[in-house]
Design a protein around this motif. Structure first.
Motif, PDB file in Angstrom:
ATOM      1  N   UNK A 174      -0.853  31.673  75.450  1.00 25.53           N
ATOM      2  CA  UNK A 174      -1.081  31.119  76.788  1.00 25.53           C
ATOM      3  C   UNK A 174      -1.854  32.060  77.729  1.00 25.53           C
ATOM      4  N   UNK A 175      -1.469  33.355  77.833  1.00 29.17           N
ATOM      5  CA  UNK A 175      -2.248  34.233  78.720  1.00 29.17           C
ATOM      6  C   UNK A 175      -3.712  34.343  78.318  1.00 29.17           C
ATOM      7  N   UNK A 176      -3.961  34.300  77.003  1.00 27.84           N
ATOM      8  CA  UNK A 176      -5.354  34.371  76.554  1.00 27.84           C
ATOM      9  C   UNK A 176      -6.126  33.110  76.930  1.00 27.84           C
ATOM     10  N   UNK A 177      -5.451  31.976  76.876  1.00 20.97           N
ATOM     11  CA  UNK A 177      -6.070  30.712  77.295  1.00 20.97           C
ATOM     12  C   UNK A 177      -6.441  30.794  78.785  1.00 20.97           C
ATOM     13  N   UNK A 178      -5.518  31.351  79.575  1.00 19.21           N
ATOM     14  CA  UNK A 178      -5.764  31.478  81.025  1.00 19.21           C
ATOM     15  C   UNK A 178      -6.917  32.452  81.273  1.00 19.21           C
ATOM     16  N   UNK A 179      -6.912  33.563  80.509  1.00 21.11           N
ATOM     17  CA  UNK A 179      -8.016  34.527  80.661  1.00 21.11           C
ATOM     18  C   UNK A 179      -9.358  33.883  80.316  1.00 21.11           C
ATOM     19  N   UNK A 180      -9.354  33.051  79.275  1.00 25.34           N
ATOM     20  CA  UNK A 180     -10.601  32.368  78.883  1.00 25.34           C
ATOM     21  C   UNK A 180     -11.069  31.452  80.019  1.00 25.34           C
ATOM     22  N   UNK A 181     -10.097  30.770  80.666  1.00 27.27           N
ATOM     23  CA  UNK A 181     -10.445  29.911  81.810  1.00 27.27           C
ATOM     24  C   UNK A 181     -11.013  30.761  82.953  1.00 27.27           C
ATOM     25  N   UNK A 182     -10.429  31.943  83.149  1.00 25.34           N
ATOM     26  CA  UNK A 182     -10.913  32.864  84.190  1.00 25.34           C
ATOM     27  C   UNK A 182     -12.334  33.309  83.913  1.00 25.34           C
ATOM     28  N   UNK A 183     -12.598  33.623  82.630  1.00 32.77           N
ATOM     29  CA  UNK A 183     -13.943  34.047  82.234  1.00 32.77           C
ATOM     30  C   UNK A 183     -14.932  32.905  82.464  1.00 32.77           C
ATOM     31  N   UNK A 184     -14.497  31.682  82.111  1.00 32.08           N
ATOM     32  CA  UNK A 184     -15.367  30.507  82.313  1.00 32.08           C
ATOM     33  C   UNK A 184     -15.678  30.332  83.801  1.00 32.08           C
ATOM     34  N   UNK A 185     -14.678  30.555  84.650  1.00 33.02           N
ATOM     35  CA  UNK A 185     -14.890  30.447  86.103  1.00 33.02           C
ATOM     36  C   UNK A 185     -15.953  31.452  86.555  1.00 33.02           C
ATOM     37  N   UNK A 186     -15.830  32.689  86.053  1.00 29.13           N
ATOM     38  CA  UNK A 186     -16.790  33.729  86.461  1.00 29.13           C
ATOM     39  C   UNK A 186     -18.199  33.404  85.973  1.00 29.13           C
ATOM     40  N   UNK A 187     -18.284  32.859  84.755  1.00 33.14           N
ATOM     41  CA  UNK A 187     -19.601  32.511  84.193  1.00 33.14           C
ATOM     42  C   UNK A 187     -20.256  31.406  85.031  1.00 33.14           C
ATOM     43  N   UNK A 188     -19.465  30.355  85.348  1.00 33.83           N
ATOM     44  CA  UNK A 188     -20.025  29.238  86.139  1.00 33.83           C
ATOM     45  C   UNK A 188     -20.385  29.717  87.555  1.00 33.83           C
ATOM     46  N   UNK A 189     -19.491  30.530  88.149  1.00 29.94           N
ATOM     47  CA  UNK A 189     -19.795  31.061  89.493  1.00 29.94           C
ATOM     48  C   UNK A 189     -21.070  31.904  89.445  1.00 29.94           C
ATOM     49  N   UNK A 190     -21.210  32.687  88.378  1.00 27.96           N
ATOM     50  CA  UNK A 190     -22.406  33.514  88.217  1.00 27.96           C
ATOM     51  C   UNK A 190     -23.651  32.659  88.050  1.00 27.96           C
ATOM     52  N   UNK A 191     -23.520  31.585  87.271  1.00 25.98           N
ATOM     53  CA  UNK A 191     -24.656  30.685  87.036  1.00 25.98           C
ATOM     54  C   UNK A 191     -25.105  30.026  88.359  1.00 25.98           C
ATOM     55  N   UNK A 192     -24.102  29.571  89.137  1.00 26.26           N
ATOM     56  CA  UNK A 192     -24.424  28.929  90.429  1.00 26.26           C
ATOM     57  C   UNK A 192     -25.067  29.959  91.371  1.00 26.26           C
ATOM     58  N   UNK A 193     -24.510  31.187  91.360  1.00 27.34           N
ATOM     59  CA  UNK A 193     -25.077  32.237  92.208  1.00 27.34           C
ATOM     60  C   UNK A 193     -26.535  32.488  91.833  1.00 27.34           C
ATOM     61  N   UNK A 194     -26.790  32.523  90.521  1.00 25.52           N
ATOM     62  CA  UNK A 194     -28.152  32.806  90.048  1.00 25.52           C
ATOM     63  C   UNK A 194     -29.120  31.673  90.407  1.00 25.52           C
ATOM     64  N   UNK A 195     -28.694  30.433  90.105  1.00 18.75           N
ATOM     65  CA  UNK A 195     -29.619  29.296  90.304  1.00 18.75           C
ATOM     66  C   UNK A 195     -29.746  28.893  91.774  1.00 18.75           C
ATOM     67  N   UNK A 196     -28.633  28.898  92.480  1.00 19.87           N
ATOM     68  CA  UNK A 196     -28.646  28.365  93.855  1.00 19.87           C
ATOM     69  C   UNK A 196     -28.962  29.440  94.897  1.00 19.87           C
ATOM     70  N   UNK A 197     -28.470  30.643  94.651  1.00 18.16           N
ATOM     71  CA  UNK A 197     -28.640  31.674  95.674  1.00 18.16           C
ATOM     72  C   UNK A 197     -29.869  32.544  95.410  1.00 18.16           C
ATOM     73  N   UNK A 198     -29.862  33.217  94.244  1.00 18.43           N
ATOM     74  CA  UNK A 198     -30.944  34.186  93.986  1.00 18.43           C
ATOM     75  C   UNK A 198     -32.269  33.502  93.661  1.00 18.43           C
ATOM     76  N   UNK A 199     -32.218  32.502  92.773  1.00 19.89           N
ATOM     77  CA  UNK A 199     -33.465  31.822  92.394  1.00 19.89           C
ATOM     78  C   UNK A 199     -34.079  31.117  93.599  1.00 19.89           C
ATOM     79  N   UNK A 200     -33.220  30.526  94.451  1.00 20.38           N
ATOM     80  CA  UNK A 200     -33.716  29.824  95.644  1.00 20.38           C
ATOM     81  C   UNK A 200     -34.376  30.818  96.600  1.00 20.38           C
ATOM     82  N   UNK A 201     -33.755  32.006  96.713  1.00 18.88           N
ATOM     83  CA  UNK A 201     -34.296  33.017  97.616  1.00 18.88           C
ATOM     84  C   UNK A 201     -35.643  33.531  97.124  1.00 18.88           C
ATOM     85  N   UNK A 202     -35.740  33.630  95.766  1.00 18.45           N
ATOM     86  CA  UNK A 202     -37.004  34.111  95.182  1.00 18.45           C
ATOM     87  C   UNK A 202     -38.084  33.039  95.335  1.00 18.45           C
TER      88      UNK A 202
END
Lengths: 278, 86
Positions: free
Chosen positions: B58-86
């Motif tokens: 169970x903790x590993x499943x939760x950690x995997x969900x946490x990692x997925x959250x960070x990946x999606x947040x990173x993707x949105x940051x890259x596409x919406x924030x940084x790419x838009x600014x560039x």
């Protein structure tokens, strides 16, 4: 009035929970059309959610531990004591079940008039008669105080508030990936926040059940001894597991911090023992 | 121009991701899916939640969900924030 301080605290937290629910229903009404139909769907949906959770929860609880009817001949003393305690508490005698859980444990499910108390064989083996009476009185108090129903309602409120928050974010956005992700994140964070209050109520209700058990059997000492016995056994088994699996604990171990206390369903064992003996 | 929702998605998503990675057990205990009534009977000894009311996975499943959250947040940051600014 019994347990005045605890009741005041429970009333405050209960009011906060109800406020969360009211805000969620009002928000659903405001954001999804401001019609009576939306209001009716929100309220009826919540009631159905809680009802289904209660029914499934009881069935799953008994099934998950493989609980079997407690034989009246073999466990005649337990049956007699539960009957007497139930009479004293003004409730119908609940169904008694026994299970092999691998650990000393007991729990109550169901509601007043249709309750079930499950006791593990391990608990019956390690406790003496008086200590077992204390545990049984505590579980009967949970049924008398409608604690199981209260907790299911609390969880239901957390679910409803989380779902409403999620859908509001989803339906007020542009349906792009950021909105979809934000909806999931907000839904989860809101639900977890509401659960903090539900767990606070859970801990208060343990103290109330302890106090009621003490009143029912005339002293808190047997239950205090039972808790002490179980907690010492637990400490010993944890120590042995530390020796065996140090590395695993280093990965999974989370300290007894404020966060651990906040997410716990039970108050600290020492505090309960202290209150039972005070 | 970067919207408030995108900023919130990145900020809150990263917050949830870090919380899930750092405190998987606590986050699991806060979920309605493993609510108080279930925890009372599962794994825990009488009077406690026990030290492991869930399976080891169970903790590993939760950690995997946490990692997925960070990946999606990173993707949105890259596409919406940084790419838009560039």
């Amino acid at each position: 009035m019994r347990h005045t301080g605890l009741k005041i605290r429970m009333a405050i937290v209960g009011t906060i929970l109800f406020a969360f629910y009211s805000v969620a229903v009002a928000a659903a009404w405001f954001f999804f059309g401001q019609s009576q139909t939306i209001l009716a769907i929100a309220i009826v949906g919540s009631v159905l959610l809680v009802g289904v959770q209660y029914k499934i929860g009881k069935w799953a609880a008994l099934r998950s531990v493989g609980a079997e009817d407690m034989d009246e001949q073999r466990y005649s003393r337990i049956h007699q004591r539960v009957e007497a305690l139930s009479r004293d508490m003004g409730i119908e005698k609940p169904t008694l079940k026994v299970a092999r859980m691998g650990v000393p444990n007991a729990f109550a499910v169901g509601r007043k008039g249709n309750g079930t108390v499950v006791v593990s064989e391990e608990l019956i083996q390690i406790l003496d008669n008086q200590e077992l009476d204390g545990v049984l009185a505590h579980e009967l108090s949970h049924i008398a105080n409608r604690d199981v129903v209260t907790m299911v309602i609390g969880q239901g409120i957390a679910s409803v508030v989380g779902i409403v928050a999620q859908y509001i974010v989803l339906f007020t956005g542009d349906n792009d990936i950021a909105d979809f992700f934000l909806a999931i994140v907000v839904g989860n964070l809101v639900q977890m926040f509401v659960m903090l209050f539900v767990l606070a109520i859970s801990r208060y209700r343990e103290y109330v059940a302890d106090a009621d058990a003490r009143e029912a059997i005339g002293t808190g000492e047997p239950l205090a001894r039972a808790l002490e016995k179980i907690s010492k056994g637990n400490e010993r088994s944890q120590e042995s597991r530390v020796d065996e699996n140090v590395s695993a604990l280093c990965i999974f171990g989370e300290s007894t911090s404020l966060l651990s206390k906040l997410v716990s369903t039970h108050p600290p064992m020492e505090k309960r023992i202290q209150r039972l003996r005070s | 121009m970067v919207g408030v929702r995108e900023l919130l998605a990145v900020g809150l998503g990263a917050l949830l991701g870090v919380a899930l990675l750092a405190k998987p057990r606590a986050m699991l205990l806060l979920s309605v899916f493993v609510g108080p009534t279930r925890r009372r009977r599962q794994g825990g000894e009488y009077g406690s939640d026990g030290d492991d009311p869930f399976g080891a996975w169970a903790p590993w499943f939760v950690r995997a969900a946490g990692l997925a959250c960070l990946v999606v947040a990173g993707y949105i940051a890259y596409t919406e924030l940084f790419a838009a600014a560039a």
